[in-house]
Design a protein around this motif. Structure first.
Motif, PDB file in Angstrom:
ATOM      1  N   ALA A  18      10.157   3.925  -2.448  1.00  0.00           N
ATOM      2  CA  ALA A  18      11.194   3.290  -1.879  1.00  0.00           C
ATOM      3  C   ALA A  18      12.683   3.381  -2.831  1.00  0.00           C
ATOM      4  N   GLU A  19      13.268   2.277  -3.273  1.00  0.00           N
ATOM      5  CA  GLU A  19      14.495   2.413  -4.317  1.00  0.00           C
ATOM      6  C   GLU A  19      13.958   3.134  -5.493  1.00  0.00           C
ATOM      7  N   ARG A  20      12.741   3.205  -5.741  1.00  0.00           N
ATOM      8  CA  ARG A  20      12.335   4.152  -7.125  1.00  0.00           C
ATOM      9  C   ARG A  20      12.011   5.486  -6.786  1.00  0.00           C
ATOM     10  N   ALA A  21      12.120   6.071  -5.558  1.00  0.00           N
ATOM     11  CA  ALA A  21      11.641   7.341  -5.128  1.00  0.00           C
ATOM     12  C   ALA A  21      12.377   8.309  -6.020  1.00  0.00           C
ATOM     13  N   GLY A  22      13.441   8.114  -6.838  1.00  0.00           N
ATOM     14  CA  GLY A  22      14.136   9.191  -7.605  1.00  0.00           C
ATOM     15  C   GLY A  22      13.483   9.397  -9.054  1.00  0.00           C
ATOM     16  N   GLU A  23      12.667   8.537  -9.205  1.00  0.00           N
ATOM     17  CA  GLU A  23      12.118   8.697 -10.662  1.00  0.00           C
ATOM     18  C   GLU A  23      11.336   9.929 -10.642  1.00  0.00           C
ATOM     19  N   ALA A  24      11.285  10.398 -12.119  1.00  0.00           N
ATOM     20  CA  ALA A  24      10.709  11.833 -12.191  1.00  0.00           C
ATOM     21  C   ALA A  24       9.178  11.696 -12.337  1.00  0.00           C
ATOM     22  N   GLU A  25       8.640  12.838 -11.820  1.00  0.00           N
ATOM     23  CA  GLU A  25       7.304  13.196 -12.162  1.00  0.00           C
ATOM     24  C   GLU A  25       6.922  13.435 -13.752  1.00  0.00           C
ATOM     25  N   ALA A  27       9.344   4.542   4.858  1.00  0.00           N
ATOM     26  CA  ALA A  27       8.259   5.072   3.962  1.00  0.00           C
ATOM     27  C   ALA A  27       8.927   6.380   3.179  1.00  0.00           C
ATOM     28  N   THR A  28       8.150   6.194   2.015  1.00  0.00           N
ATOM     29  CA  THR A  28       8.438   7.296   1.179  1.00  0.00           C
ATOM     30  C   THR A  28       7.354   7.946   0.591  1.00  0.00           C
ATOM     31  N   PRO A  29       7.393   9.208   0.455  1.00  0.00           N
ATOM     32  CA  PRO A  29       6.247   9.938  -0.087  1.00  0.00           C
ATOM     33  C   PRO A  29       5.257   9.290  -1.132  1.00  0.00           C
ATOM     34  N   HIS A  30       4.346   9.166  -1.476  1.00  0.00           N
ATOM     35  CA  HIS A  30       3.508   8.679  -2.149  1.00  0.00           C
ATOM     36  C   HIS A  30       3.169   9.720  -3.606  1.00  0.00           C
ATOM     37  N   PRO A  31       3.181   9.212  -4.682  1.00  0.00           N
ATOM     38  CA  PRO A  31       2.799   9.913  -5.733  1.00  0.00           C
ATOM     39  C   PRO A  31       1.394  10.474  -5.949  1.00  0.00           C
ATOM     40  N   ALA A  32       0.934  11.632  -6.048  1.00  0.00           N
ATOM     41  CA  ALA A  32      -0.306  11.977  -5.682  1.00  0.00           C
ATOM     42  C   ALA A  32      -1.348  11.484  -6.660  1.00  0.00           C
ATOM     43  N   GLY A  33      -0.551  11.762  -8.075  1.00  0.00           N
ATOM     44  CA  GLY A  33      -1.402  10.936  -9.138  1.00  0.00           C
ATOM     45  C   GLY A  33      -2.118   9.770  -9.102  1.00  0.00           C
ATOM     46  N   GLY A  40       0.869  -1.306   0.158  1.00  0.00           N
ATOM     47  CA  GLY A  40      -0.100  -0.036  -0.117  1.00  0.00           C
ATOM     48  C   GLY A  40       0.986   1.225  -0.161  1.00  0.00           C
ATOM     49  N   PHE A  41       0.169   2.409   0.271  1.00  0.00           N
ATOM     50  CA  PHE A  41       0.794   3.746   0.134  1.00  0.00           C
ATOM     51  C   PHE A  41       2.226   3.659   0.971  1.00  0.00           C
ATOM     52  N   TRP A  42       3.112   4.399   0.363  1.00  0.00           N
ATOM     53  CA  TRP A  42       4.168   4.868   1.216  1.00  0.00           C
ATOM     54  C   TRP A  42       5.493   3.653   1.345  1.00  0.00           C
ATOM     55  N   LEU A  43       5.002   2.608   0.629  1.00  0.00           N
ATOM     56  CA  LEU A  43       5.739   1.342   1.160  1.00  0.00           C
ATOM     57  C   LEU A  43       6.431   0.871  -0.229  1.00  0.00           C
ATOM     58  N   GLY A  44       7.479   0.161  -0.200  1.00  0.00           N
ATOM     59  CA  GLY A  44       8.210  -0.494  -1.211  1.00  0.00           C
ATOM     60  C   GLY A  44       8.137  -2.193  -1.012  1.00  0.00           C
ATOM     61  N   ALA A  45       8.869  -2.922  -1.866  1.00  0.00           N
ATOM     62  CA  ALA A  45       9.039  -4.404  -1.812  1.00  0.00           C
ATOM     63  C   ALA A  45       9.262  -4.747  -0.367  1.00  0.00           C
ATOM     64  N   TRP A  46      10.371  -3.781   0.305  1.00  0.00           N
ATOM     65  CA  TRP A  46      10.932  -4.186   1.595  1.00  0.00           C
ATOM     66  C   TRP A  46       9.739  -4.650   2.422  1.00  0.00           C
ATOM     67  N   ALA A  47       8.604  -4.055   2.417  1.00  0.00           N
ATOM     68  CA  ALA A  47       7.235  -4.309   3.316  1.00  0.00           C
ATOM     69  C   ALA A  47       7.276  -5.859   3.466  1.00  0.00           C
ATOM     70  N   TRP A  48       7.484  -6.649   2.505  1.00  0.00           N
ATOM     71  CA  TRP A  48       6.998  -7.876   2.419  1.00  0.00           C
ATOM     72  C   TRP A  48       8.138  -8.816   2.717  1.00  0.00           C
ATOM     73  N   ASP A  49       9.244  -8.426   3.232  1.00  0.00           N
ATOM     74  CA  ASP A  49      10.144  -9.181   3.429  1.00  0.00           C
ATOM     75  C   ASP A  49      10.042 -10.476   4.610  1.00  0.00           C
TER      76      ASP A  49
END
Length: 244
Positions: free
Chosen positions: A40-47, A161-167, A9-18
């Protein structure tokens, strides 16, 4: 053995399922935990990153890894991209499982489900197109129960946790109905199964169709984040549903 695709869900990455993936793999299952674009590790991807990009990422995974007969698991707000990819590629899906979540209707969005004051608060919090994780108190007030999580667990989740893309939560889901007949399941965690069944009987629109022959309902009593509060039991109920 089954192939699982686990979407957090929101704010989480694959790590949440470890701690869920480990026992599933130990039992011989193939497990693909997902990090969606912008997290998560994809947080740097551009809007811009929106629902279309999240659905496309799931499609890319299914094709790239040549996945078929997938048990597709959606935690919380992941119900929207999971519903989208199940509708677009139903031939690759064996079962959809909603973990403390539920299916989104055609034309709906998570944003639409929020009360006006919550939408306003979220809008005011967005920075650079992304929504930071609210406080635990605010999340609990919105029904996201933290039962089963101690202070150390809460701190660890907050730190990662990382901020979630609003779109991704504002965009509306468009469905063709192609996945309507797929086997599906709901695992309720933060509210009783009896309450869900009562709302199904009452015809509540959020639970329309969940009494159909292709639906299974399960209860895993804990808070809204069962992958952290009861990971072994979460793995067990997913394996049980996969075996049906």
């Amino acid at each position: 053995m089954s192939t699982f695709v686990l979407v957090p869900g929101f704010w989480l990455g694959a790590w949440a399922w470890d701690e869920v993936a480990a026992p599933l793999r130990a039992a011989g299952h193939t497990v693909h935990p997902v990090t969606l674009p912008g997290l998560a590790e994809r947080a740097g991807e551009a809007e811009p990153i929106g629902l279309a990009e999240h659905i496309a990422a799931l499609a890319d995974l299914l094709v790239r890894e040549d996945l078929w007969e997938v048990v597709l698991v959606a935690h919380s707000g992941a119900c929207v991209p999971v519903g989208g990819i199940a509708d677009r590629m139903p031939e690759r899906i064996r079962r959809v499982v909603y973990l403390d979540s539920g299916p989104m209707t055609d034309g709906g969005s998570v944003y639409d489900l929020w009360e006006p004051d919550r939408r306003a608060a979220a809008d005011a919090s967005v920075v650079d197109g992304r929504l930071p994780m609210p406080s635990w108190a605010d999340l609990a007030a919105d029904g996201a129960d933290v039962a089963g999580l101690d202070e150390a667990a809460l701190a660890r989740i907050r730190e990662r946790a990382t901020p979630h893309p609003a779109g991704a939560y504002r965009d509306r889901l468009r469905l063709t109905g192609a996945s309507a007949a797929l086997p599906q399941a709901l695992v309720t965690c933060s509210f009783p199964l009896a309450q869900v069944q009562a709302m199904i009987t009452a015809g509540h629109p959020w639970f329309a169709g969940l009494d159909g022959p292709n639906w299974e309902l399960r209860e895993l009593p804990t808070g809204h984040w069962p992958m952290f509060s009861r990971p072994a039991d979460t793995a067990a109920v997913l394996a049980e549903l996969a075996a049906l």
